[in-house]
Design an enzyme around this catalytic site. Sequence first.
Site, PDB file in Angstrom:
ATOM      1  N   GLN A  21      12.382   1.615 -10.793  1.00 45.74           N
ATOM      2  CA  GLN A  21      11.675   1.254  -9.455  1.00 45.74           C
ATOM      3  C   GLN A  21      11.598   2.431  -8.402  1.00 45.74           C
ATOM      4  O   GLN A  21      10.763   2.383  -7.403  1.00 45.74           O
ATOM      5  CB  GLN A  21      12.495   0.170  -8.671  1.00 45.74           C
ATOM      6  CG  GLN A  21      12.705  -1.111  -9.747  1.00 45.74           C
ATOM      7  CD  GLN A  21      13.769  -1.994  -8.807  1.00 45.74           C
ATOM      8  OE1 GLN A  21      13.326  -2.827  -8.260  1.00 45.74           O
ATOM      9  NE2 GLN A  21      15.171  -1.603  -9.214  1.00 45.74           N
ATOM     10  N   ASP A  35      11.254   8.947  -6.507  1.00 43.70           N
ATOM     11  CA  ASP A  35      11.794  10.217  -5.970  1.00 43.70           C
ATOM     12  C   ASP A  35      11.437  11.133  -7.139  1.00 43.70           C
ATOM     13  O   ASP A  35      12.055  12.271  -7.091  1.00 43.70           O
ATOM     14  CB  ASP A  35      13.232  10.019  -5.943  1.00 43.70           C
ATOM     15  CG  ASP A  35      14.274   9.304  -6.665  1.00 43.70           C
ATOM     16  OD1 ASP A  35      14.852   8.546  -6.464  1.00 43.70           O
ATOM     17  OD2 ASP A  35      13.933   9.602  -7.763  1.00 43.70           O
ATOM     18  N   HIS A  38       6.939   1.726  -9.643  1.00 43.13           N
ATOM     19  CA  HIS A  38       6.646   1.420  -8.401  1.00 43.13           C
ATOM     20  C   HIS A  38       5.753   3.009  -7.959  1.00 43.13           C
ATOM     21  O   HIS A  38       5.492   3.310  -6.784  1.00 43.13           O
ATOM     22  CB  HIS A  38       7.521   1.554  -7.282  1.00 43.13           C
ATOM     23  CG  HIS A  38       8.139  -0.045  -7.622  1.00 43.13           C
ATOM     24  ND1 HIS A  38       9.641  -0.377  -6.734  1.00 43.13           N
ATOM     25  CD2 HIS A  38       7.670  -1.154  -7.920  1.00 43.13           C
ATOM     26  CE1 HIS A  38       9.574  -1.571  -7.308  1.00 43.13           C
ATOM     27  NE2 HIS A  38       8.505  -2.217  -8.088  1.00 43.13           N
ATOM     28  N   CYS A  97      -6.355   9.092  -2.634  1.00 47.57           N
ATOM     29  CA  CYS A  97      -7.307   8.723  -1.634  1.00 47.57           C
ATOM     30  C   CYS A  97      -7.859   7.145  -1.909  1.00 47.57           C
ATOM     31  O   CYS A  97      -8.070   6.936  -2.972  1.00 47.57           O
ATOM     32  CB  CYS A  97      -8.661   9.696  -1.596  1.00 47.57           C
ATOM     33  SG  CYS A  97      -9.941   8.930  -0.425  1.00 47.57           S
ATOM     34  N   CYS A 154     -12.191   7.605  -2.579  1.00 47.49           N
ATOM     35  CA  CYS A 154     -12.606   7.916  -3.558  1.00 47.49           C
ATOM     36  C   CYS A 154     -11.626   7.960  -4.801  1.00 47.49           C
ATOM     37  O   CYS A 154     -12.262   8.673  -5.713  1.00 47.49           O
ATOM     38  CB  CYS A 154     -13.261   9.433  -3.068  1.00 47.49           C
ATOM     39  SG  CYS A 154     -11.865  10.839  -2.770  1.00 47.49           S
ATOM     40  N   CYS A 161      -8.930  12.425   3.846  1.00 47.71           N
ATOM     41  CA  CYS A 161      -9.110  12.854   2.199  1.00 47.71           C
ATOM     42  C   CYS A 161      -9.917  14.322   2.729  1.00 47.71           C
ATOM     43  O   CYS A 161     -11.136  14.022   3.291  1.00 47.71           O
ATOM     44  CB  CYS A 161      -9.727  11.921   1.474  1.00 47.71           C
ATOM     45  SG  CYS A 161     -10.572  12.578  -0.111  1.00 47.71           S
ATOM     46  N   SER A 199      19.597  -3.721  -6.470  1.00 48.39           N
ATOM     47  CA  SER A 199      19.909  -5.212  -5.880  1.00 48.39           C
ATOM     48  C   SER A 199      19.154  -6.208  -6.767  1.00 48.39           C
ATOM     49  O   SER A 199      19.475  -7.586  -6.383  1.00 48.39           O
ATOM     50  CB  SER A 199      19.689  -5.415  -4.400  1.00 48.39           C
ATOM     51  OG  SER A 199      18.156  -5.061  -4.434  1.00 48.39           O
ATOM     52  N   ALA A 256      27.559   4.941  -8.976  1.00 40.38           N
ATOM     53  CA  ALA A 256      26.684   5.552 -10.356  1.00 40.38           C
ATOM     54  C   ALA A 256      26.938   6.676 -10.856  1.00 40.38           C
ATOM     55  O   ALA A 256      27.219   6.877 -11.849  1.00 40.38           O
ATOM     56  CB  ALA A 256      25.107   5.296  -9.887  1.00 40.38           C
TER      57      ALA A 256
HETATM   58  N1  APR Z   1      26.141   3.740  -6.836  1.00 38.16           N
HETATM   59  C1  APR Z   1      25.997   2.483  -7.448  1.00 38.16           C
HETATM   60  N2  APR Z   1      25.230   1.535  -6.676  1.00 38.16           N
HETATM   61  C2  APR Z   1      24.735   1.942  -5.474  1.00 38.16           C
HETATM   62  C3  APR Z   1      24.776   3.230  -4.915  1.00 38.16           C
HETATM   63  C4  APR Z   1      25.786   4.171  -5.549  1.00 38.16           C
HETATM   64  N3  APR Z   1      26.075   5.373  -5.354  1.00 38.16           N
HETATM   65  N4  APR Z   1      24.363   2.982  -3.773  1.00 38.16           N
HETATM   66  C5  APR Z   1      23.704   2.067  -3.650  1.00 38.16           C
HETATM   67  N5  APR Z   1      23.857   1.263  -4.542  1.00 38.16           N
HETATM   68  C6  APR Z   1      23.503  -0.097  -4.839  1.00 38.16           C
HETATM   69  C7  APR Z   1      23.676  -0.949  -3.477  1.00 38.16           C
HETATM   70  O1  APR Z   1      24.835  -1.715  -3.549  1.00 38.16           O
HETATM   71  C8  APR Z   1      22.293  -1.870  -3.990  1.00 38.16           C
HETATM   72  O2  APR Z   1      22.795  -3.159  -4.628  1.00 38.16           O
HETATM   73  O3  APR Z   1      22.066  -0.105  -5.285  1.00 38.16           O
HETATM   74  C9  APR Z   1      21.585  -1.244  -4.838  1.00 38.16           C
HETATM   75  C10 APR Z   1      20.245  -1.005  -4.208  1.00 38.16           C
HETATM   76  O4  APR Z   1      19.644  -1.904  -3.838  1.00 38.16           O
HETATM   77  P1  APR Z   1      18.169  -1.660  -2.896  1.00 38.16           P
HETATM   78  O5  APR Z   1      18.455  -0.941  -1.814  1.00 38.16           O
HETATM   79  O6  APR Z   1      17.545  -2.876  -2.688  1.00 38.16           O
HETATM   80  O7  APR Z   1      17.045  -0.883  -3.965  1.00 38.16           O
HETATM   81  P2  APR Z   1      16.192  -1.329  -5.111  1.00 38.16           P
HETATM   82  O8  APR Z   1      16.738  -2.336  -5.796  1.00 38.16           O
HETATM   83  O9  APR Z   1      15.739  -0.225  -5.974  1.00 38.16           O
HETATM   84  O10 APR Z   1      14.784  -2.006  -4.439  1.00 38.16           O
HETATM   85  C11 APR Z   1      13.862  -2.313  -5.285  1.00 38.16           C
HETATM   86  O11 APR Z   1      12.703  -2.981  -3.070  1.00 38.16           O
HETATM   87  O12 APR Z   1      11.671  -2.304  -1.283  1.00 38.16           O
HETATM   88  C12 APR Z   1      11.471  -2.257  -2.516  1.00 38.16           C
HETATM   89  O13 APR Z   1      10.099  -0.827  -3.766  1.00 38.16           O
HETATM   90  C13 APR Z   1      11.464  -0.910  -3.045  1.00 38.16           C
HETATM   91  O14 APR Z   1      11.784   0.108  -5.320  1.00 38.16           O
HETATM   92  C14 APR Z   1      12.292  -0.696  -4.420  1.00 38.16           C
HETATM   93  C15 APR Z   1      12.606  -2.184  -4.320  1.00 38.16           C
HETATM   94 ZN    ZN Z   2     -11.320  10.576  -0.629  1.00 34.13          ZN
END
Ligand code: APR
Ligand code: ZN
Length: 263
Positions: free
Chosen positions: A107, A110, A127, A135, A138, A160, A202, A244
């Site tokens: 998702q 980066d 995403h 743009c 265009c 643009c 999440s 992680a």
């Molecule tokens: N190690 C493990 N888990 C982690 C760490 C880490 N270092 N840091 C944060 N987390 C966990 C948090 O506890 C949380 O449950 O990662 C999860 C991140 O959840 P979100 O912030 O909701 O991110 P995500 O699930 O990617 O959101 C999905 O929501 O706003 C939209 O488009 C946006 O792609 C994003 C989508």
């Molecule tokens: Zn354009």
Amino acid sequence: MVTEDRETQIVQAAELIAEVGQTVVFTGAGVSTESGIPDFRSPGGLWSRFDQADFTIDRYIASPQARQKHWRFLMAGGLFKNCEPNAAHRAIAELEALGLLDCIITQNIDNLHQKAGNVPERVFELHGNMRWIRCLDCGNRFPLEEILDQSGASAEAPPCMHCGGILKPDVIFFGEALPEEILEEATRRAIRCELMIVVGSSLVVYPAAYMPAYAKQSGAKLVIVNLTPTPADEMADLVIHGSAGEVMGRLVAEVRRRFPGSA
Ligand code: APR
Ligand code: ZN
């Protein structure tokens, strides 16, 4: 779902990876927080500093103020900083090097999986990706750096250069459809896999959050690596609470032990 001590869980997850041969890894913003990019829903995350309602596609098109807010958000979110992959990204890249990764469904926007060494063909970005600015009029796409040079320190993206139209980061805003082919292929991989490992999400935003359910419903094992509980924990075979970087680093070290010939 059985909760054991983390070490036992990591060994069990490593055995699953070795057993199935090809794993799908599903990642969210939590895999990049240790690279300095805030996630969205943790305390202090981006949605505690910015109002999600401002980040819908309709609002972005309708109001220059919303576009300025969005540009500041992306700057504040560090998505424009030169962030480096962390131990979690490197561990997932090593799974690919060991020939044990089917693909990554992410998702995140980066580009850190690619920066860590995963080949783009194995990274399905549901995403979009911050490297490009598109743009809306265009359809031309420009590398982010080019637009940053043009915009300098200004509070918003310039118009643009081809048509004067509205420029928007090539990422999916709320209310926008996900890229169809990527979503289709990611769904196919989730349904086909025998093991899915979720890292740092999440699991509350759809349709992305359907992926673990697709895998589970198709008979795959599901492992969740996350700091906090998720709605999918109940259906998971293993839930490993931890950072992680640390968990994935330990996990791949365990996997590597099972493939002595590997580098
Ligand atoms: N190690 C493990 N888990 C982690 C760490 C880490 N270092 N840091 C944060 N987390 C966990 C948090 O506890 C949380 O449950 O990662 C999860 C991140 O959840 P979100 O912030 O909701 O991110 P995500 O699930 O990617 O959101 C999905 O929501 O706003 C939209 O488009 C946006 O792609 C994003 C989508
Ligand atoms: Zn354009």
